[in-house]
Design a protein around this motif. Structure first.
Motif, PDB file in Angstrom:
ATOM      1  N   GLU A 539       0.830  -1.190   0.000  1.00  0.00           N
ATOM      2  CA  GLU A 539       0.000   0.000   0.000  1.00  0.00           C
ATOM      3  C   GLU A 539       0.868   1.244   0.000  1.00  0.00           C
ATOM      4  N   HIS A 542       2.755   2.994   3.220  1.00  0.00           N
ATOM      5  CA  HIS A 542       2.914   2.037   4.303  1.00  0.00           C
ATOM      6  C   HIS A 542       4.229   1.282   4.136  1.00  0.00           C
ATOM      7  N   THR A 614      -0.168   0.015  -4.502  1.00  0.00           N
ATOM      8  CA  THR A 614      -1.532   0.473  -4.762  1.00  0.00           C
ATOM      9  C   THR A 614      -1.999   1.386  -3.642  1.00  0.00           C
ATOM     10  N   CYS A 615      -3.056   2.123  -3.952  1.00  0.00           N
ATOM     11  CA  CYS A 615      -3.769   2.917  -2.964  1.00  0.00           C
ATOM     12  C   CYS A 615      -5.124   2.251  -2.770  1.00  0.00           C
ATOM     13  N   PRO A 616      -5.611   2.129  -1.565  1.00  0.00           N
ATOM     14  CA  PRO A 616      -6.882   1.420  -1.352  1.00  0.00           C
ATOM     15  C   PRO A 616      -8.018   2.028  -2.171  1.00  0.00           C
TER      16      PRO A 616
END
Length: 906
Positions: A539, A542, A614-616
């Motif tokens: 993510e 993170h 990725t981004c949520p």
């Protein structure tokens, strides 16, 4: 009572999977409650144990409330934060897989469809259990952890009703095969039962039922699975007749199931205080059978056997095995039992009740010297339980003296060295009828000289027909030196390892023991880079932990360079610096090429990992027209929030199609050849997240549309959010139906985003419920005229809230609706009649201001405005991002969903 519960002071240490914060909160809470509860109580042993047991069962209660997904996390108490926590192994621990037994803790994780097993010895760091490379286990059961060694039954990929027995080193990490194809069965509650029995009182002695082809045979070992042999059948039967049974074609076979009921004996029994006596049910023949079962006893630790009953009996050990009590297995009531004072050579019959009793179980009182047993059962199926206490003390008139015993040496078919030692026990002479004292164990023990029989094959080695342990085809012996640096030394295996707990000395011990060897200088080889959780996604913003693994190479004299692929790179002086993983935070989404290179003076190696950052994904909205023309191209677009989330896959479902269309683009073009209501669903896959949205589109060969406006007071209550527009659309439609008496099936209303509030009214040629054909174009014109007439007379209105009434108007001065003028559509009759009057105005509007007519290239305009709605912030009435929620809508609710998707007009 607390002592009977088996309470231990530090019970929390047995549960390693509880989250640290949860443990602390629970512990503090318990301590506070316990301190308050026992402040005025004396600190005696009873209170301490009571407090301990309260904590014990509260922890068990808390564990039952924990989520199914559990991870093992370690960190230092002084600085335990999300950033400093580490995970010794990736993934989630399988539910109900935690086993705490003696010095070992076991857990199971499943990844890639295969289970992986980890062990911690004496609460040290978890290590993955190493089975032979191609065992590929489906299931594992820990059988024994006695004497600092693990016996594990493993069901491999090609087994169904059998398990292989593996034995480990002291740490429980490296396993070697002890016996193949042990029979297994299912218990009453579905639990797996392995036909393996550890004989009490003699370490290293096991019995196992092995399946050979379609037959099951009983084998015995005296050295922890190093060697196995069949059981020699008795020479005579119960009546003294000779038994003709020649090994290996015929032997004695035993049932090895231990009773799941603590009040009844199983098929086999032995005791620590009677190390030579084994009682079991079984049969003589070529294989184990459930027919013709008899009872057998061995008084010399399995070397020879005697038949004692022709039917199954429960056998209880009294007076340290000096007395054997047998009770028949039967569903009928009984009143007799049998006693033997000479290890089963002779039996005497006694009555324990005057009235026959249905026996439910037998209890022996605790203690080594007990001579009291309690039989419980019932006289009839309707009676209460009856307890019968049987005390055998009166049988003996004295305690045994030294002269009442004789020495007995443990052996295996005459071989006295068992597990590297000669052991001599004392036994009561069979003719002496005295009560034994406290059990003293072996009288004497003397180590033996080591022979090849005291050594088993080491991990990665297999015993060949000539008795030698040679490397398996998959094993590279030089891999032992991979964690070794030039100038240091390591233990180089000879292919053998001494059986754990074997006490032999000298002899071939030096020859077979692993020897220190200088570490060879090696170039890096077999480099890998993986994420700590085994996934290829991370993510944005993170921490992602990367693990560098190397099969071989001089780990202390090398340079490691890691390029994260986002313009940042780091270097390390040696591989040990990366043991806890390499942490990195990616600030952008995308696919990054992570490269690691390891180099020393002898060579280099490199590895690559493609990491998807990725981004949520939070919302997905499917944008497409409310109504479209049959056989006309329609564009559908998946609008995302946030708009940049990384690598995506789009799955499109049309109507009732069972096969979806998969694309990497968020927009597709399609046509409908059948009129009616059609559903379209899009699923967007982003990493581990899948979201979907479903819309319904009306498809007709001809339809008409009209822009609606409202009295200004509606704008004051318009928050410009999708939910409000859906609800108001329903109200407007109901008001139109009430004012015109037109069927609701012909009307579709969509309130459009933005201010001032406006809406689009569609007139549809829907089929009537009576089954009549759809209305022709002339009927659509008639419906439009009715609608226009009512709207122009201010007869269409609705009450938004008490005291707030809203009027609905036609947005244009024309007395006719705007209509679809594509070649496949018929023109409006009213428009043709008034074309002479308004021809100038129409030409001016169409060519001067290039106004789009509904039905002619209208979707490009809709898409631009919808995109703007989804990604652009708005003011107070625009106070929040306009992010429609994904919902599944029925055709009747079409209007509610369409309000979010098709702004029409300037």
């Amino acid at each position: 009572i607390p002592r009977a519960w088996g309470c231990i002071p530090d019970y929390l240490g047995e549960y390693l999977l509880m989250d640290l914060s949860c443990v602390n909160i629970t512990n503090y809470f318990l301590n506070a409650v316990i301190i308050l509860a026992f402040t005025i109580s004396p600190g005696n042993e009873f209170h301490r144990l009571t407090v301990c047991c309260v904590k014990k069962y509260f922890y068990m209660f808390v564990l039952n409330l924990l989520p199914i997904n559990a991870q093992y996390i370690t960190c230092r108490m002084q600085n335990c934060t999300e950033a400093t926590r580490s995970k010794p192994f990736p993934g989630y621990i399988d539910p109900d897989s935690l086993i705490v037994q003696d010095d070992y803790v076991f857990v199971q994780l499943t990844s890639g469809g295969r289970p992986h097993y980890y062990v911690s010895y004496r609460r040290s760091v978890f290590a993955q259990m190493k089975l032979p490379k191609y065992s590929l286990p489906k299931d594992m059961h820990v059988i024994s952890t006695d004497e600092n060694q693990v016996f594990a039954a493993v069901q491999e990929w090609n087994q169904n009703d059998t398990y292989n027995l593996y034995i480990s080193d002291t740490r429980g990490v490296y396993f070697t095969l002890a016996l193949e194809n042990i029979k297994s069965s299912r218990g009453l509650e579905g639990n797996v039962m392995i036909d393996l029995y550890e004989v009490a009182g003699i370490k290293g002695m096991f019995l196992a039922n092995k399946k050979i082809d379609s037959q099951v045979k009983t084998f015995i070992t005296y050295n922890k699975g190093r060697d196995w042999r069949l059981l020699q059948a008795p020479d005579t039967d119960l009546r003294g007749n000779p038994v003709h049974c020649l090994l290996p074609y015929c032997s004695l076979h035993l049932h090895l199931k231990v009773s799941e009921n603590p009040y009844t004996s199983g098929n086999i029994a032995s005791r620590d205080t009677a190390p030579s006596i084994i009682v079991a049910s079984g049969n003589i023949g070529t294989e184990l059978s459930d027919n013709d079962i008899s009872m057998f006893v061995s008084s010399d630790a399995g070397n020879t056997w005697r038949q004692i009953f022709e039917e199954e009996h429960s056998v209880l050990y009294l007076d340290q095995g000096g007395v054997l009590v047998a009770m028949k297995h039967t569903s009928l009531p009984i009143r007799h039992l049998w006693l033997s004072f000479d290890e089963g050579r002779s039996w005497s019959k006694y009555s324990f009740t005057s009235t026959p009793l249905f026996v439910d179980g037998v209890l022996g009182e605790p203690g080594e010297e007990t001579l009291i047993m309690t039989v419980f059962g019932h006289f009839s199926h309707r009676s209460e339980w009856q307890l019968v206490k049987v005390d055998y003390k009166s049988i003996f008139d004295r305690r045994c003296a030294e002269e009442d015993y004789r020495p007995w040496q443990l052996h295996s078919q005459g071989e006295a060295c068992i597990m590297g030692a000669k052991r001599i026990y004392r036994k009561r002479k069979s003719e002496k009828k005295c009560m034994q004292g406290k059990y003293a164990g072996a009288m004497a023990s003397e180590p033996c000289v080591c022979t090849e029989a005291d050594f088993d094959c080491d991990y990665g080695y297999e015993r060949h027909t000539n008795g030698q342990c040679l490397p398996a085809f998959w094993y590279n012996p030089s891999s032992l030196s991979k964690d070794c640096s030039f100038g240091q030394s390591y233990l180089n295996s000879t292919g053998y390892r001494k059986v754990v707990s074997n006490n032999c000395t000298d002899g071939v011990r030096e020859q077979y023991t692993a020897k220190p060897q200088q570490c060879p200088g090696k170039a890096p080889h077999g480099l890998r880079i993986i994420t700590s959780d085994g996934k290829l996604t991370a993510e944005q913003g993170h921490n992602v932990t990367l693990m560098v693994q190397l099969e071989e190479g001089d780990v202390q004299r090398m340079i490691i360079q890691v390029d994260f692929g986002d313009g940042i790179a780091v270097s390390y002086a040696n591989l040990s610096s990366t043991e806890d993983g390499i942490k990195h935070v990616y600030q952008n989404v995308g696919i990054f090429r992570v490269t690691v290179q390891v180099e020393n003076s002898l060579g280099l190696d490199s590895a690559v990992l493609y990491l998807h950052v990725t981004c949520p994904l939070e919302h997905v909205h499917l944008s497409l027209p409310f109504v479209t023309t049959k056989n006309k191209e329609v564009n559908a677009t998946a609008v995302l929030w946030p708009s940049q989330v990384g690598t995506l896959t789009y799955i499109w479902w049309f109507g009732n199609n069972t096969e979806p269309l998969v694309t990497l683009e968020g927009s597709i073009t399609f046509t409908f050849s059948v009129e009616g209501m059609n559903t379209i669903t899009v699923q967007v896959s982003a990493g581990n997240t899948i979201l979907q949205d479903t819309k319904t589109i009306a498809v007709y060969e001809r339809f008409q549309s009209l822009r609606l406006s409202f009295s200004p007071n509606l704008d004051e209550y318009n928050p410009d959010i999708p939910e409000w527009r859906r609800d108001v659309s329903r109200v407007i439609k109901r008001a139109l139906v009430e004012a015109t008496s037109i069927s609701s099936k012909h009307i579709l209303v969509a309130v459009l985003p933005g201010l001032p509030t406006s809406a689009e009214l569609f007139v549809l040629p829907c089929q009537e419920a009576t089954g009549e054909n759809k209305r022709p174009a002339e009927d659509l014109d008639q419906i439009s005229e009715i609608l226009i007439h009512k709207l122009n007379q201010n007869l269409v209105q609705f009450e938004l809230k008490p005291g707030v009434r809203v009027l609905v108007h036609a947005a244009h001065l024309s007395a006719v609706p705007l209509v679809d003028l594509t070649p496949s559509h018929s023109g409006s009759a009213m428009l043709m009649l008034l074309s002479v009057v308004f021809v100038g105005l129409a030409v001016f509007v169409i060519y001067k201001f290039k106004r789009k007519i509904p039905g002619i290239n209208v979707y490009a305009q809709m898409q631009n405005e919808k995109d703007q709605e989804m990604v652009s912030p708005v003011s107070q009435r625009e106070s929040m991002p306009n992010i429609p929620q994904s919902e599944l809508m029925s055709p009747e609710q079409l209007v509610d969903e369409k309000l979010d998707t098709r702004p029409i007009g300037k």
